[in-house]
Scaffold this motif. Structure first.
Motif, PDB file in Angstrom:
ATOM      1  N   THR A  16      12.920 -26.634  -5.223  1.00 50.00           N
ATOM      2  CA  THR A  16      14.088 -25.773  -4.975  1.00 50.00           C
ATOM      3  C   THR A  16      14.316 -24.705  -6.040  1.00 50.00           C
ATOM      4  N   ILE A  17      13.643 -24.815  -7.185  1.00 49.91           N
ATOM      5  CA  ILE A  17      14.060 -24.003  -8.329  1.00 49.91           C
ATOM      6  C   ILE A  17      14.036 -22.504  -8.031  1.00 49.91           C
ATOM      7  N   TYR A  18      13.102 -22.071  -7.161  1.00 50.76           N
ATOM      8  CA  TYR A  18      13.042 -20.632  -6.870  1.00 50.76           C
ATOM      9  C   TYR A  18      13.927 -20.238  -5.678  1.00 50.76           C
ATOM     10  N   ASP A  19      14.570 -21.238  -5.045  1.00 49.62           N
ATOM     11  CA  ASP A  19      15.455 -20.928  -3.923  1.00 49.62           C
ATOM     12  C   ASP A  19      16.922 -20.887  -4.328  1.00 49.62           C
ATOM     13  N   LEU A  20      17.228 -21.460  -5.489  1.00 49.31           N
ATOM     14  CA  LEU A  20      18.637 -21.552  -5.891  1.00 49.31           C
ATOM     15  C   LEU A  20      19.186 -20.176  -6.234  1.00 49.31           C
ATOM     16  N   PRO A  21      20.441 -19.904  -5.816  1.00 47.99           N
ATOM     17  CA  PRO A  21      21.059 -18.645  -6.252  1.00 47.99           C
ATOM     18  C   PRO A  21      21.327 -18.717  -7.765  1.00 47.99           C
ATOM     19  N   PRO A  22      21.408 -17.547  -8.424  1.00 46.91           N
ATOM     20  CA  PRO A  22      21.587 -17.545  -9.884  1.00 46.91           C
ATOM     21  C   PRO A  22      22.754 -18.405 -10.348  1.00 46.91           C
ATOM     22  N   SER A  23      23.853 -18.405  -9.582  1.00 48.21           N
ATOM     23  CA  SER A  23      25.027 -19.157 -10.032  1.00 48.21           C
ATOM     24  C   SER A  23      24.745 -20.656 -10.124  1.00 48.21           C
ATOM     25  N   ASP A  24      23.738 -21.136  -9.396  1.00 47.41           N
ATOM     26  CA  ASP A  24      23.404 -22.563  -9.462  1.00 47.41           C
ATOM     27  C   ASP A  24      22.437 -22.882 -10.596  1.00 47.41           C
ATOM     28  N   LEU A  25      22.032 -21.869 -11.338  1.00 49.91           N
ATOM     29  CA  LEU A  25      21.043 -22.115 -12.397  1.00 49.91           C
ATOM     30  C   LEU A  25      21.704 -22.506 -13.721  1.00 49.91           C
ATOM     31  N   VAL A  26      23.034 -22.463 -13.753  1.00 45.59           N
ATOM     32  CA  VAL A  26      23.768 -22.889 -14.955  1.00 45.59           C
ATOM     33  C   VAL A  26      24.572 -24.126 -14.615  1.00 45.59           C
ATOM     34  N   LEU A  27      24.286 -25.212 -15.306  1.00 42.77           N
ATOM     35  CA  LEU A  27      25.064 -26.438 -15.183  1.00 42.77           C
ATOM     36  C   LEU A  27      25.792 -26.648 -16.518  1.00 42.77           C
ATOM     37  N   PRO A  28      26.770 -27.546 -16.557  1.00 43.53           N
ATOM     38  CA  PRO A  28      27.546 -27.662 -17.802  1.00 43.53           C
ATOM     39  C   PRO A  28      26.706 -27.976 -19.045  1.00 43.53           C
ATOM     40  N   ASP A  29      25.578 -28.625 -18.855  1.00 44.67           N
ATOM     41  CA  ASP A  29      24.816 -29.062 -20.034  1.00 44.67           C
ATOM     42  C   ASP A  29      23.383 -28.538 -20.057  1.00 44.67           C
ATOM     43  N   ARG A  30      23.047 -27.681 -19.114  1.00 41.58           N
ATOM     44  CA  ARG A  30      21.654 -27.207 -19.053  1.00 41.58           C
ATOM     45  C   ARG A  30      21.587 -25.931 -18.222  1.00 41.58           C
ATOM     46  N   VAL A  31      20.514 -25.177 -18.434  1.00 46.18           N
ATOM     47  CA  VAL A  31      20.280 -24.002 -17.596  1.00 46.18           C
ATOM     48  C   VAL A  31      18.815 -24.022 -17.173  1.00 46.18           C
ATOM     49  N   ALA A  32      18.513 -23.289 -16.114  1.00 43.45           N
ATOM     50  CA  ALA A  32      17.136 -23.283 -15.609  1.00 43.45           C
ATOM     51  C   ALA A  32      16.271 -22.332 -16.435  1.00 43.45           C
ATOM     52  N   GLY A  33      15.086 -22.757 -16.777  1.00 44.58           N
ATOM     53  CA  GLY A  33      14.144 -21.907 -17.502  1.00 44.58           C
ATOM     54  C   GLY A  33      13.794 -20.641 -16.731  1.00 44.58           C
ATOM     55  N   ARG A  34      13.962 -20.692 -15.433  1.00 49.73           N
ATOM     56  CA  ARG A  34      13.702 -19.526 -14.576  1.00 49.73           C
ATOM     57  C   ARG A  34      14.560 -18.322 -14.990  1.00 49.73           C
ATOM     58  N   MET A  35      15.691 -18.599 -15.641  1.00 51.00           N
ATOM     59  CA  MET A  35      16.564 -17.505 -16.092  1.00 51.00           C
ATOM     60  C   MET A  35      15.895 -16.611 -17.129  1.00 51.00           C
ATOM     61  N   TYR A  36      14.892 -17.144 -17.793  1.00 48.25           N
ATOM     62  CA  TYR A  36      14.158 -16.344 -18.786  1.00 48.25           C
ATOM     63  C   TYR A  36      12.992 -15.578 -18.175  1.00 48.25           C
ATOM     64  N   THR A  37      12.540 -16.018 -16.998  1.00 44.80           N
ATOM     65  CA  THR A  37      11.229 -15.559 -16.537  1.00 44.80           C
ATOM     66  C   THR A  37      11.226 -14.801 -15.212  1.00 44.80           C
ATOM     67  N   ASP A  38      12.333 -14.853 -14.473  1.00 50.36           N
ATOM     68  CA  ASP A  38      12.328 -14.302 -13.117  1.00 50.36           C
ATOM     69  C   ASP A  38      12.783 -12.832 -13.141  1.00 50.36           C
ATOM     70  N   PRO A  39      11.882 -11.891 -12.812  1.00 47.79           N
ATOM     71  CA  PRO A  39      12.264 -10.470 -12.843  1.00 47.79           C
ATOM     72  C   PRO A  39      13.416 -10.137 -11.906  1.00 47.79           C
ATOM     73  N   ALA A  40      13.553 -10.885 -10.804  1.00 45.40           N
ATOM     74  CA  ALA A  40      14.644 -10.600  -9.858  1.00 45.40           C
ATOM     75  C   ALA A  40      15.991 -10.928 -10.503  1.00 45.40           C
ATOM     76  N   ILE A  41      16.020 -11.989 -11.281  1.00 43.03           N
ATOM     77  CA  ILE A  41      17.263 -12.335 -11.988  1.00 43.03           C
ATOM     78  C   ILE A  41      17.591 -11.256 -13.016  1.00 43.03           C
ATOM     79  N   PHE A  42      16.567 -10.763 -13.702  1.00 45.48           N
ATOM     80  CA  PHE A  42      16.804  -9.697 -14.698  1.00 45.48           C
ATOM     81  C   PHE A  42      17.429  -8.470 -14.026  1.00 45.48           C
TER      82      PHE A  42
END
Lengths: 174, 432
Positions: free
Chosen positions: B9-35
């Protein structure tokens, strides 16, 4: 007596002048030590009152009242060599491999005591699939000793062509 | 809402779901669409720091910089008003100004010589008769950003609907006031800027200025090279009074040296560091009394905290750290050195000391920055692996409590500041 060329741009570098040859040999030795990361030996090429500078302002001639990338006297050089060699600095431990050429020498002045040269340096740094290009003009002042083994750098100023732009953070020296 | 990231699911989640209270998805560093989304939803929506007032000393002063990826010019006009404008001619789009700073009467495009005033008004067009009946010159000012400042910190935003800057800063204002006290009785000015770049995402840098945990590890080399007093001063790992506060809106403050948080609060018991004896003697020779000398010398290291403002500037001890996102995996950073602004015979010796201290740690050949950069490079490279595995920002979560001011607070080595920034990121990335 210092024999200063009247026109720097057109001054001829005399490779038959043994004083100039000695200075260039020292400069090439310094370049080889830096590429080999033999920093203790590198440090020994500097006079106690020598300075090693990488300014941000390419045109700067005095460095006290401006911010520089490097502005090392003997004390800071000693600390820097310790940093580069002691194994704590992760940037130095995993430093890029470098190869540099120093050439395009122009004679600024020569005497029996001191030789001042201006040169161009091209350095390529390779690390993790990337090649970074570091180009700059370099000013050298070499103090001639009683023998060539006692020749020392009293001034080296590396004027990067992109000195006031963003350059990579480096784990090696220019 | 996702509670865990999976490889499926990691590439299907909307950006808002990539931040949880204690962790964030590594995809936030690497996905050009998020940038790309970050540029429009964050950098073109919120207040972005563009300059310090000392960089625009008089009418006609300008500075060229960026808001997100967009080139802008910040100017001071003859009336003292500050303007931020997109650095782009209204005619055919050429950049108007390629100098970093200076002093001008206005800007003339080099392509067809359209000229603009310091406030961005279109002033002149060569051979204008061909435009008669075609367009109204008054409608072709440079594109302007809203510009507001607090405590000498100038911010701009593309968002006409953004709330006032002071509301965005909120409790940060108290800490900006404290930061500016390091002038030791004088205003603060910019005294030089280091610039460097690294191959990594901008948020890795954003996290770093609120990361007390890395300091004695990554900066062991710097710690080994400074005097014992400075090393002791930065030994906050086990100091229970060294705290990080979440100040709201993504901002946080990390107090590494709490006794220097408020430099105006000085009971005189702390001895000045012997390494500054020479500076103190120089100031005494200029006729300063002991109290004035103490004020300047005690502030040479700057304040005892890093004030991290979302999204692009940190007021970090004695300097500003400004980040500029270039692409998903490239960021440019400025380390802006600061010092008191006053009579040369007094501030020059102080600023020489501050310049040398700045060079010692900061910049592309400092004893600190290259090691930070190596760490960040490793994060960008490592985060390409196992995209379902999170980036952990949970340190100290169980010991986080509200301070008397109501700020979520934990130890300085905890990741409270990162959680604050990612909360703001999540909120802004969720907005339509």
């Amino acid at each position: 007596m210092t024999e200063a060329p009247t026109n720097t741009a057109s001054s001829m570098l005399s490779l038959t002048d043994p004083r100039v040859v000695r200075a260039i040999e020292l400069i090439w030795r310094e370049a080889a030590l830096l590429d080999a990361k033999e920093y203790e030996d590198w440090q020994a090429l500097y006079a106690e009152d020598g300075i090693y500078v990488i300014p941000i302002d390419r045109a700067a001639e005095s460095f006290d009242d401006v911010l520089n990338m490097v502005y090392d006297d003997a004390r800071m050089r000693q600390l820097r060599v310790a940093r580069m060699t002691e194994g704590y600095a992760i940037a130095a431990v995993d430093a890029a491999t470098t190869v540099r050429n120093v050439s395009r020498f122009v004679l600024a002045s020569v005497s029996d005591q001191e030789v001042a040269l201006k040169a161009g340096q091209i350095l390529v740094a390779y690390k993790r699939g990337r090649h970074d290009l570091w180009a700059g003009d370099v000013d050298y002042v070499v103090r001639l000793g009683a023998t060539p083994y006692e020749d020392r750098l009293v001034r080296k100023v590396v004027r990067l062509i992109d000195a006031d732009d963003a350059v990579p953070a480096a784990g090696f020296l220019l | 809402m996702a509670t865990e990231f999976t490889a499926e699911t990691i590439y299907d989640l909307p950006p808002s779901d990539l931040v949880l209270p204690d962790r964030v998805a590594g995809r936030m560093y690497t996905d050009p669409a998020i940038f790309e989304l970050e540029m429009t939803k964050i950098f073109e929506r919120t207040w972005v720091w563009v300059a310090h007032e000392s960089e625009l000393p008089r009418g006609g002063s300008f500075k060229s910089t960026f808001v997100g990826r967009q080139p802008v010019i910040v100017t001071k006009d003859r009336k003292g008003n500050i303007h931020t404008m997109v650095n782009r001619c209204r005619h055919r789009g050429a950049s108007l100004c390629e100098k970093r700073s200076g002093h001008v009467n206005g800007f003339t495009c080099p392509y067809h010589a359209w000229s603009y005033g310091l406030d961005g008004q279109l002033r002149g067009i060569p051979y204008p008769d061909a435009y008669e009946g075609v367009m109204d010159k008054s409608a072709l000012s440079l594109k302007k950003l809203r510009t507001e400042s607090y405590g000498g910190m100038i911010f701009a935003t593309f968002n006409e609907d953004a709330g006032p800057l002071e509301d965005f800063l909120g409790d940060v204002r108290l800490w900006i006031d404290r930061f500016m006290a390091q002038g030791g009785g004088y205003p603060i000015k910019v005294i030089g800027t280091h610039r460097f770049k690294f191959k990594g995402n901008w948020k890795i840098q954003l996290e770093n200025t609120t990361d007390g945990y890395h300091f004695p590890i990554v900066h062991r080399s710097w710690m080994a090279s400074v005097d014992a007093e400075t090393a002791e001063m930065m030994s906050f790992m086990t100091d229970p009074t060294a705290l990080t506060h979440d100040l709201g809106n993504g901002h946080s403050v990390m107090q590494m040296v709490p006794e220097h948080s408020d430099l105006n609060d000085d009971d005189g018991s702390e001895p000045l560091q012997p390494r500054f004896d020479g500076l103190a003697a120089e100031l005494k020779a200029q006729g300063l009394n002991d109290a004035a000398i103490r004020k300047l010398v005690r502030a040479v290291h700057g304040t005892g905290f890093n004030l991290n403002l979302f999204p692009n500037v940190s007021m970090s001890s004695s300097f500003f750290r400004v980040l500029r996102p270039v692409s998903v995996d490239e960021t440019h950073i400025e380390h802006v050195a600061l010092g008191p602004d006053g009579p040369a015979e007094i501030v020059d010796p102080v600023n020489r000391t501050r310049l040398r201290a700045h060079e010692h740690f900061q910049g592309p050949f400092g004893f600190g920055t290259p090691d930070d950069s190596e760490g960040w490079d490793r994060v960008q490279r490592g985060a390409q692996g196992a995209p379902e595995m999170p980036i952990m920002v949970n340190r100290g979560l169980a010991r986080e409590k509200a301070s008397p001011e109501g700020w979520p607070t934990s130890h300085v080595t905890d990741e409270t500041g990162m959680r604050a920034a990612y909360d703001q990121w999540k909120q802004m990335m969720s907005d339509d």
